[in-house]
Design an enzyme around this catalytic site. Structure first.
Site, short mmCIF file in Angstrom:
data_model
loop_
_atom_site.label_atom_id
_atom_site.label_comp_id
_atom_site.label_asym_id
_atom_site.label_seq_id
_atom_site.Cartn_x
_atom_site.Cartn_y
_atom_site.Cartn_z
N ASP A 24 -35.24 56.85 176.88
CA ASP A 24 -36.62 57.35 177.05
C ASP A 24 -36.79 58.44 178.11
OD1 ASP A 24 -36.93 55.30 175.25
OD2 ASP A 24 -38.36 54.14 176.44
N GLU A 72 -39.42 56.27 173.19
CA GLU A 72 -40.49 55.32 172.90
C GLU A 72 -41.64 56.09 172.24
OE1 GLU A 72 -41.97 53.03 176.21
OE2 GLU A 72 -43.62 52.22 175.02
N LYS A 129 -38.13 54.17 168.98
CA LYS A 129 -38.45 52.75 169.12
C LYS A 129 -39.94 52.58 169.43
CE LYS A 129 -36.91 52.52 173.97
NZ LYS A 129 -38.15 52.10 174.59
N LYS A 132 -40.56 48.36 173.89
CA LYS A 132 -39.87 48.64 175.14
C LYS A 132 -38.36 48.50 174.95
CE LYS A 132 -43.91 49.13 176.97
NZ LYS A 132 -44.45 50.50 176.98
N THR A 158 -38.03 53.34 182.11
CA THR A 158 -38.06 52.99 183.50
C THR A 158 -37.18 51.75 183.72
OG1 THR A 158 -40.02 51.58 183.29
CG2 THR A 158 -40.40 53.88 183.84
N CYS A 162 -38.27 49.60 180.07
CA CYS A 162 -37.45 49.82 178.87
C CYS A 162 -35.96 49.64 179.12
CB CYS A 162 -37.76 51.19 178.27
SG CYS A 162 -39.43 51.21 177.58
N GLN A 202 -26.66 36.20 189.82
CA GLN A 202 -26.03 35.01 189.21
C GLN A 202 -24.75 35.36 188.44
OE1 GLN A 202 -28.97 32.11 187.56
NE2 GLN A 202 -30.41 33.77 187.94
C1 C5J Z 1 -40.49 52.85 179.45
C2 C5J Z 1 -42.79 52.23 179.78
N1 C5J Z 1 -39.72 53.72 178.83
N2 C5J Z 1 -42.65 51.96 181.06
N3 C5J Z 1 -41.78 52.77 179.04
O1 C5J Z 1 -40.06 52.18 180.37
O2 C5J Z 1 -43.85 52.03 179.23
#
Ligand code: C5J
Length: 222
Positions: A24, A72, A129, A132, A158, A162, A202
């Protein structure tokens, strides 16, 4: 097999069965003047990831790794946009509305496309897509399976949304994921730190974390 110094322990990979996934890196999230900035976010926090990601992308291409990009976004008629995603945030200008770079997160619009710095090369698949996670409602799993891919090296934005969702989906499907911490970004530094910690917690519950320098070193020796 190549070995990357990583956390919680070294990550081993064979370049022939490893794909680079760039998630993204779209104008609407990353570029000044896009949707992300219009929402009040500081896009420089995401833009920090561009230069190291470009280095990893160039090296991956030279070494012949499979490279996959994701975006996205939604169909122009919004038929794949669930109502909860449409109304979430109570935004005055939200998904499908006219934004600063065209209709927000709609396929084919300028803001929806990948930034020039990381433009996909011809032959590199771009997975569109609606969610996410990159596996939800896409053919990504089939594509990876058909190409014999078992491991993913993950960059993009981010980190806590995603990237994290995709890594969790990948992990459940049997792919080992290495997230490069300088190649992922969040508008929120505290989420960046927490999201990376979660992945490697973990004993590596969802995967591994390293950085571009250590990955490039390992790829150079592979
Ligand atoms: C992504 C979002 N790509 N934060 N999208 O993380 O909505």
């Amino acid at each position: 097999m190549a070995t990357v110094q990583a956390e919680p322990y070294e990550f081993e990979f064979d370049p022939a069965t490893t794909a680079l996934m760039i998630i993204d890196m779209q104008r609407d999230f990353v570029d000044p003047g896009g949707f992300g900035e219009a929402l009040g976010n500081d896009v420089s926090l995401l833009r920090k990831a561009i230069a190291p990601t470009k280095q990893v992308l160039d090296a991956a291409r030279r070494r012949g790794l499979v490279v996959i990009h994701t975006r996205e976004g939604h169909r122009a008629d919004l038929s794949d946009l669930p109502l909860n995603k449409k109304v979430r945030g109570r935004l005055k200008t939200g998904i499908g509305d006219k934004g600063p770079m065209g209709r927000i997160l709609v396929r084919g619009e300028y803001g929806h496309d990948i930034i020039d710095e990381l433009k996909p090369a011809s032959g590199e698949p771009v997975v569109d897509k609606p969610g996410k996670g990159a596996f939800h409602a896409t053919d990504l799993d089939a594509m990876l399976h058909n190409k014999g891919i078992r491991r993913l090296v993950v960059c993009g934005v981010t980190t806590e949304v995603c990237v994290n969702t995709t890594v969790r989906e990948a992990n459940d499907r049997g792919y080992d994921c290495l997230v490069l911490e300088d190649c992922v970004g969040s508008y929120f530094p505290e989420f960046q730190a927490a999201a990376l910690k979660m992945i490697k917690a973990q004993g590596g519950i969802f995967g591994w974390v390293s950085d571009s320098t250590r990955f490039l070193e390992a790829l150079g020796k592979a």
